[in-house]
Each structure stands twice: as structure tokens, then as C-alpha cells.
Design an enzyme around this catalytic site. Sequence first.
Site, PDB file in Angstrom:
ATOM      1  N   CYS A  40       1.017  -0.902   0.375  1.00  0.00           N
ATOM      2  CA  CYS A  40      -0.034  -0.034  -0.173  1.00  0.00           C
ATOM      3  C   CYS A  40       0.723   1.308   0.285  1.00  0.00           C
ATOM      4  CB  CYS A  40      -0.768   0.202   1.070  1.00  0.00           C
ATOM      5  SG  CYS A  40      -2.167   1.651   1.472  1.00  0.00           S
ATOM      6  N   HIS A  41       0.100   2.340  -0.558  1.00  0.00           N
ATOM      7  CA  HIS A  41       1.219   3.859  -0.182  1.00  0.00           C
ATOM      8  C   HIS A  41       0.979   4.060   0.814  1.00  0.00           C
ATOM      9  CE1 HIS A  41       1.887   7.540  -2.631  1.00  0.00           C
ATOM     10  NE2 HIS A  41       1.941   8.533  -1.375  1.00  0.00           N
ATOM     11  N   THR A  42       0.905   3.892   1.547  1.00  0.00           N
ATOM     12  CA  THR A  42       0.566   4.597   3.359  1.00  0.00           C
ATOM     13  C   THR A  42       2.095   3.327   3.182  1.00  0.00           C
ATOM     14  OG1 THR A  42      -1.285   4.726   3.343  1.00  0.00           O
ATOM     15  CG2 THR A  42      -0.183   4.462   5.450  1.00  0.00           C
ATOM     16  N   HIS A  62       0.928  -3.576   5.623  1.00  0.00           N
ATOM     17  CA  HIS A  62      -0.464  -3.830   7.187  1.00  0.00           C
ATOM     18  C   HIS A  62      -1.619  -3.866   6.058  1.00  0.00           C
ATOM     19  CE1 HIS A  62      -0.557   0.206   4.827  1.00  0.00           C
ATOM     20  NE2 HIS A  62      -2.055  -0.050   4.692  1.00  0.00           N
ATOM     21  N   GLU A  63      -1.439  -4.569   4.964  1.00  0.00           N
ATOM     22  CA  GLU A  63      -2.324  -5.580   4.278  1.00  0.00           C
ATOM     23  C   GLU A  63      -2.364  -6.822   3.591  1.00  0.00           C
ATOM     24  OE1 GLU A  63      -4.587  -2.979   0.086  1.00  0.00           O
ATOM     25  OE2 GLU A  63      -2.614  -4.551  -0.049  1.00  0.00           O
ATOM     26  N   CYS A  92     -12.705  -3.978  19.044  1.00  0.00           N
ATOM     27  CA  CYS A  92     -13.308  -4.722  20.622  1.00  0.00           C
ATOM     28  C   CYS A  92     -14.345  -5.198  20.234  1.00  0.00           C
ATOM     29  CB  CYS A  92     -11.959  -3.892  21.129  1.00  0.00           C
ATOM     30  SG  CYS A  92     -13.320  -2.551  21.787  1.00  0.00           S
ATOM     31  N   CYS A  95     -15.139  -1.245  23.482  1.00  0.00           N
ATOM     32  CA  CYS A  95     -14.631   0.556  23.617  1.00  0.00           C
ATOM     33  C   CYS A  95     -16.120   1.102  23.511  1.00  0.00           C
ATOM     34  CB  CYS A  95     -13.344   0.468  23.219  1.00  0.00           C
ATOM     35  SG  CYS A  95     -13.640   0.981  20.918  1.00  0.00           S
ATOM     36  N   CYS A  98     -15.857   1.336  19.577  1.00  0.00           N
ATOM     37  CA  CYS A  98     -16.776  -0.171  19.176  1.00  0.00           C
ATOM     38  C   CYS A  98     -18.642   0.682  19.581  1.00  0.00           C
ATOM     39  CB  CYS A  98     -16.937  -1.123  19.771  1.00  0.00           C
ATOM     40  SG  CYS A  98     -14.663  -1.852  18.300  1.00  0.00           S
ATOM     41  N   CYS A 106     -12.742   1.975  16.749  1.00  0.00           N
ATOM     42  CA  CYS A 106     -11.938   1.360  18.028  1.00  0.00           C
ATOM     43  C   CYS A 106     -10.285   2.165  18.083  1.00  0.00           C
ATOM     44  CB  CYS A 106     -11.581  -0.223  17.601  1.00  0.00           C
ATOM     45  SG  CYS A 106     -11.168  -1.040  19.177  1.00  0.00           S
ATOM     46  N   ARG A 110      -5.634   1.263  20.188  1.00  0.00           N
ATOM     47  CA  ARG A 110      -4.317   2.275  20.162  1.00  0.00           C
ATOM     48  C   ARG A 110      -2.634   2.768  20.279  1.00  0.00           C
ATOM     49  NH1 ARG A 110      -2.390   5.032  16.794  1.00  0.00           N
ATOM     50  NH2 ARG A 110      -2.606   6.195  15.541  1.00  0.00           N
ATOM     51  N   CYS A 170      -6.775  -3.642   3.342  1.00  0.00           N
ATOM     52  CA  CYS A 170      -6.758  -2.331   2.917  1.00  0.00           C
ATOM     53  C   CYS A 170      -7.472  -1.519   2.259  1.00  0.00           C
ATOM     54  CB  CYS A 170      -4.987  -1.537   3.898  1.00  0.00           C
ATOM     55  SG  CYS A 170      -5.517   0.199   3.412  1.00  0.00           S
ATOM     56  N   ARG A 365      -1.440  -2.571  -7.670  1.00  0.00           N
ATOM     57  CA  ARG A 365      -1.532  -2.967  -6.640  1.00  0.00           C
ATOM     58  C   ARG A 365      -0.007  -4.826  -6.839  1.00  0.00           C
ATOM     59  NH1 ARG A 365      -2.481   0.089  -2.934  1.00  0.00           N
ATOM     60  NH2 ARG A 365      -3.349  -1.015  -1.060  1.00  0.00           N
TER      61      ARG A 365
HETATM   62  P1  NAD Z   1      -1.494   5.226  -5.156  1.00  0.00           P
HETATM   63  O1  NAD Z   1       0.038   5.801  -5.473  1.00  0.00           O
HETATM   64  O2  NAD Z   1      -1.878   4.069  -6.037  1.00  0.00           O
HETATM   65  O3  NAD Z   1      -2.825   6.813  -6.100  1.00  0.00           O
HETATM   66  C1  NAD Z   1      -2.672   7.607  -5.960  1.00  0.00           C
HETATM   67  C2  NAD Z   1      -2.952   8.274  -7.741  1.00  0.00           C
HETATM   68  O4  NAD Z   1      -2.868   9.700  -7.709  1.00  0.00           O
HETATM   69  C3  NAD Z   1      -1.981   7.990  -8.700  1.00  0.00           C
HETATM   70  O5  NAD Z   1      -2.732   7.618 -10.138  1.00  0.00           O
HETATM   71  C4  NAD Z   1      -1.278   9.231  -8.887  1.00  0.00           C
HETATM   72  O6  NAD Z   1      -0.846   9.647 -10.651  1.00  0.00           O
HETATM   73  C5  NAD Z   1      -2.540   9.848  -8.822  1.00  0.00           C
HETATM   74  N1  NAD Z   1      -2.327  11.732  -8.000  1.00  0.00           N
HETATM   75  C6  NAD Z   1      -1.158  12.018  -7.389  1.00  0.00           C
HETATM   76  N2  NAD Z   1      -1.017  13.673  -7.452  1.00  0.00           N
HETATM   77  C7  NAD Z   1      -2.414  13.982  -8.118  1.00  0.00           C
HETATM   78  C8  NAD Z   1      -2.859  15.433  -8.304  1.00  0.00           C
HETATM   79  N3  NAD Z   1      -1.976  16.265  -8.306  1.00  0.00           N
HETATM   80  N4  NAD Z   1      -3.935  15.639  -9.231  1.00  0.00           N
HETATM   81  C9  NAD Z   1      -4.413  14.060  -9.511  1.00  0.00           C
HETATM   82  N5  NAD Z   1      -4.241  12.912  -9.302  1.00  0.00           N
HETATM   83  C10 NAD Z   1      -3.306  12.624  -8.621  1.00  0.00           C
HETATM   84  O7  NAD Z   1      -2.080   5.087  -3.987  1.00  0.00           O
HETATM   85  P2  NAD Z   1      -2.860   4.461  -3.105  1.00  0.00           P
HETATM   86  O8  NAD Z   1      -2.197   3.326  -2.478  1.00  0.00           O
HETATM   87  O9  NAD Z   1      -4.435   4.977  -3.939  1.00  0.00           O
HETATM   88  O10 NAD Z   1      -3.304   5.675  -1.952  1.00  0.00           O
HETATM   89  C11 NAD Z   1      -4.026   7.231  -2.094  1.00  0.00           C
HETATM   90  C12 NAD Z   1      -3.851   7.703  -0.252  1.00  0.00           C
HETATM   91  O11 NAD Z   1      -5.036   6.677   0.325  1.00  0.00           O
HETATM   92  C13 NAD Z   1      -2.842   7.685  -0.081  1.00  0.00           C
HETATM   93  O12 NAD Z   1      -2.108   9.112   0.344  1.00  0.00           O
HETATM   94  C14 NAD Z   1      -3.156   6.284   0.826  1.00  0.00           C
HETATM   95  O13 NAD Z   1      -1.559   6.734   1.785  1.00  0.00           O
HETATM   96  C15 NAD Z   1      -3.706   7.036   1.183  1.00  0.00           C
HETATM   97  N6  NAD Z   1      -4.741   5.750   2.529  1.00  0.00           N
HETATM   98  C16 NAD Z   1      -5.442   6.472   2.854  1.00  0.00           C
HETATM   99  C17 NAD Z   1      -6.378   4.749   3.849  1.00  0.00           C
HETATM  100  C18 NAD Z   1      -7.202   4.985   4.712  1.00  0.00           C
HETATM  101  O14 NAD Z   1      -7.876   5.035   5.763  1.00  0.00           O
HETATM  102  N7  NAD Z   1      -8.091   6.527   4.580  1.00  0.00           N
HETATM  103  C19 NAD Z   1      -6.218   3.980   3.627  1.00  0.00           C
HETATM  104  C20 NAD Z   1      -5.449   3.951   2.597  1.00  0.00           C
HETATM  105  C21 NAD Z   1      -4.548   4.361   1.663  1.00  0.00           C
HETATM  106  N1  AHE Z   2       0.278   7.912  11.321  1.00  0.00           N
HETATM  107  C1  AHE Z   2      -0.225   9.207  10.683  1.00  0.00           C
HETATM  108  C2  AHE Z   2      -1.776   8.433   9.855  1.00  0.00           C
HETATM  109  C3  AHE Z   2      -1.531   7.488   9.132  1.00  0.00           C
HETATM  110  C4  AHE Z   2      -3.363   7.510   9.070  1.00  0.00           C
HETATM  111  O1  AHE Z   2      -3.659   8.256   8.475  1.00  0.00           O
HETATM  112  N2  AHE Z   2      -3.425   5.524   8.595  1.00  0.00           N
HETATM  113  C5  AHE Z   2      -4.873   5.431   8.400  1.00  0.00           C
HETATM  114  C6  AHE Z   2      -4.904   4.465   7.890  1.00  0.00           C
HETATM  115  S1  AHE Z   2      -3.437   4.612   5.523  1.00  0.00           S
HETATM  116  C7  AHE Z   2      -3.726   2.733   5.796  1.00  0.00           C
HETATM  117  O2  AHE Z   2      -2.881   2.520   4.824  1.00  0.00           O
HETATM  118  C8  AHE Z   2      -5.728   5.781   9.750  1.00  0.00           C
HETATM  119  O3  AHE Z   2      -6.457   4.940   9.751  1.00  0.00           O
HETATM  120  N3  AHE Z   2      -5.465   5.580  10.502  1.00  0.00           N
HETATM  121  C9  AHE Z   2      -6.209   5.692  11.693  1.00  0.00           C
HETATM  122  C10 AHE Z   2      -5.203   5.456  13.117  1.00  0.00           C
HETATM  123  O4  AHE Z   2      -5.568   5.497  14.502  1.00  0.00           O
HETATM  124  O5  AHE Z   2      -4.154   6.081  12.931  1.00  0.00           O
HETATM  125  C11 AHE Z   2       0.018  10.195  10.947  1.00  0.00           C
HETATM  126  O6  AHE Z   2       0.020  11.394  10.274  1.00  0.00           O
HETATM  127  O7  AHE Z   2      -0.103  11.076  12.024  1.00  0.00           O
HETATM  128 ZN    ZN Z   3      -3.035   1.004   3.558  1.00  0.00          ZN
END
Ligand code: NAD
Ligand code: AHE
Ligand code: ZN
Length: 370
Positions: A40-42, A62-63, A92, A95, A98, A106, A110, A170, A365
Site C-alpha cells: 500500500c502507498h501508506t 498492513h494489507e 474489540c 470500547c 466500538c 476502535c 490504539r 486495506c 497493486r
Molecule cells: P497510489 O499511488 O496508487 O495512487 C495515487 C494516485 O494519485 C496516482 O494514480 C497518482 O497519479 C495520482 N495523483 C498524484 N498527484 C495527483 C494530483 N495532484 N492530482 C490528481 N491525481 C494525482 O496510492 P493509493 O494506494 O491509491 O493511496 C492513495 C492515498 O490514500 C495515499 O495517500 C494513501 O496513503 C492513502 N490511504 C488512506 C487510507 C485510509 O484509511 N484513509 C487507506 C489506504 C491508503
Molecule cells: N500516522 C499518520 C497517519 C496515518 C493514517 O492516517 N493512517 C490511516 C490508515 S492508512 C492505511 O493505508 C488510519 O487509519 N489512521 C487511523 C489511526 O488511528 O491511525 C499521522 O499523520 O500521524
Molecule cells: Zn493501506
Amino acid sequence: MRTKAAVALEAGKPLEIMDVNLDAPKEGEVLVEVKATGLCHTDDFTLSGADPEGQFPAILGHEGAGVVVEVGPGVKSLKPGDHVIPLYTPECRECEYCLNPKTNLCQAIRGTQGQGVMPDGTSRFSMTDGTPLLHYMGCSTFANHTVLPEIALAKIRSDAPFDKVCYIGCGVTTGIGAVVNTAKVEIGATAIVFGLGGIGLNVIQGLRLAGADRIVGVDINPDKADMAWKFGMTDFVNPSEVEGALAPYLVEMTGGGGDYTFDATGNVDVMRTALESAHKGWGESVIIGVAPAGAEIATRPFQLVTGRVWKGTAFGGASGRTDVPRIVDWYMDGKIEIDPMITHTLTLEEINKGFDMMHAGESIRSVVVY
Ligand code: NAD
Ligand code: AHE
Ligand code: ZN
């Protein structure tokens, strides 16, 4: 025991493949043999040093998906042989969080999860010379075996392929969940999705599932459009081909803006554009992307005063032990697609190549199969 892992020794350095020590599961914990893990990107974000919570040395990932090998004392819901998906957002079921249907966050573990340790405050991983290694997001799936708390494992059906359903840990759940749990998109809606990567494509398939009429995809990499069309995108916009500001262009194109807009880039300027492309009076913008340390979002308050709503979502608002087995069923029943998004399958030794392809925008992916 000894197991093989890709270890993040320090920020900005490639992962190193090595044998590591893994202690037996303690009270409430479970030893899992990881069969497959998605990149994952994260994980990359943390490895780059951009995550304010990132710590080293650690075992990232994490995936994933795997099989229970051994359960620690007190574990009731799982037994050896069960197939599972690790959950970085545990459930859980006890909490305050939850028990509140308004959130999936949850908080039972954390604090320790953020410190890279198990709930008793210690790590199960160490290097063969005894150097402690930290867990990551409570999962550490870049190891062939890992230990997790019971509440951080979703039990899934045994006929689901590990190398595909690991993505539900994820990306799939986050993207689809952002649509159905967080935004609660209704039939006929117009939506705009920024970023057509591993998350954005799942937002798009979630929108199709929810019955959205118009699904506008926005990406600076036009190569990402091909896959998005297959998943239900109805219009594509490459920002570099738009003259002038992007938000007014999208508002004009959609006849007032998106009923729902989604940031799946992690870029705070894109987050602003996404908010400002949402329809006046009712448009909702959902932040999924994770932004680097120190980054902040901005907009004129007038955007909110005039009825736009700004929200965020973690793990697509999913309560993992309950929702993840259902999403696995959706995949097995053909309701959602995963296979085309898994563009590369690698060995653990090839994991750094997977991150190189992510940087080059060549993969959606990559999955490591153990
Ligand atoms: P990825 O790299 O596969 O996809 C990102 C896409 O955004 C790419 O296709 C890229 O070309 C495009 N992009 C970059 N800059 C851009 C711009 N200025 N305008 C338009 N498009 C643009 O990444 P991903 O795996 O899809 O993850 C995306 C984001 O989601 C990451 O920041 C990741 O950390 C986050 N994420 C969050 C959660 C969550 O729970 N909130 C879960 C998983 C991932
Ligand atoms: N640690 C970072 C934030 C990272 C973040 O936002 N993680 C997401 C999951 S990304 C999955 O690919 C998330 O679920 N966060 C909830 C949590 O409790 O961490 C920061 O900015 O501190
Ligand atoms: Zn992820």
C-alpha cells in the site's frame, strides 16, 4: 521461532530481507502465517520518513491474508487453521468507540499500536542479534509469520484466494467503504474521484455498486485512466490539460459540482480542489489520502458556510471483524472485482522492486506471495 521478513531499518532505505526472531503469542494474541501481502502507498509513505508516527527499525506491511498457526491464552474466537485478514483498525466490540455506530475507530489498543508494540507494551519481533524490531500498524505483514491481537483479525472463508483477498485488508475496503459507509452515496449521484490508484479505483467500483450515474476520475497520470474506465468511470480529466483553475472546470462540467468528491492522492492542494468541486448547498468531500508530516489543509470558510461538507475516513469506516468477511463474500460472489487491480505478483525478495514500480506509477497493486 525464526521467520523471514523484509525489515525497514531506517527511513529512506530499501527494505532488507532477513531472518528474524518471533516470540510465541501472549495473552489474547495469535500467531499467523502470512500467505500474501499487498504493498500500500501508506507503507511507502512511512518508509520514506513522511509519517510523523513512523518508527524504526520495524516490520512494515498492513494489507495481508493468512492462516492461524497458534493462539495464545484467552483467545476464544479463533483456532489454528482459520483463515484471517489482519486489521490495522481492530474491532474489540467493547470500547466506547466500538459501541458508537458513528465510528469504526476502535481505540482498545490504539496507544500501544502507535508505539509499534503489542498491548502489553513489548514487541514479539527481534533481529537475530537481539535488536528489538517494532510492529507496524499492529500488523507487520511483510513477515512470513506475525503476531496480532485477536481483536485485530477478521476470520474469513477458507476458499478465498490469499493472493487476491489480501487487498481487502486495506485498499478495497478503504475505497468501497468510503463510498458506502462514509459518504453513503445514493443511486443517481454525481461523484468526482481524485487519484486513480489502488484506492481511487476502489472508490470508483464502490460508486458503481452504489448506483452513481456520473463518475468523474481525475489523475495527472493519464495511463491510470484505462483501468478506471473498466471499473465504471464515466469521464476522465487530466488536470494538466485544463486551462485555468481545476475546481471551477469540474463544477461547470458536472452542472454544479459533485454530490460527492473523494481525495485519494494525499496531496493537500488536491484536497482543497476536491472540497471546492463539491456541489454548493449539499456536496460532501471525503478525504482518504494521508498527507505528509506538517501538511495542513486550507479553504475559505465560505465554502463550508455555503453548504459543502468536509469529512475524512479511515479504513473506509469499516468495522473489520464484521465487515471484512462480508467484503470477501462480495468478491467470491462476483459483486466486486479485485484481480485486474493486482498488476504484479512478487516474491518477498522482490519487494523493493514493488516499491520502485509504485514510484514509477507502473503498478496498481503489487502483492508479495510467500
Ligand atoms: P497510489 O499511488 O496508487 O495512487 C495515487 C494516485 O494519485 C496516482 O494514480 C497518482 O497519479 C495520482 N495523483 C498524484 N498527484 C495527483 C494530483 N495532484 N492530482 C490528481 N491525481 C494525482 O496510492 P493509493 O494506494 O491509491 O493511496 C492513495 C492515498 O490514500 C495515499 O495517500 C494513501 O496513503 C492513502 N490511504 C488512506 C487510507 C485510509 O484509511 N484513509 C487507506 C489506504 C491508503
Ligand atoms: N500516522 C499518520 C497517519 C496515518 C493514517 O492516517 N493512517 C490511516 C490508515 S492508512 C492505511 O493505508 C488510519 O487509519 N489512521 C487511523 C489511526 O488511528 O491511525 C499521522 O499523520 O500521524
Ligand atoms: Zn493501506
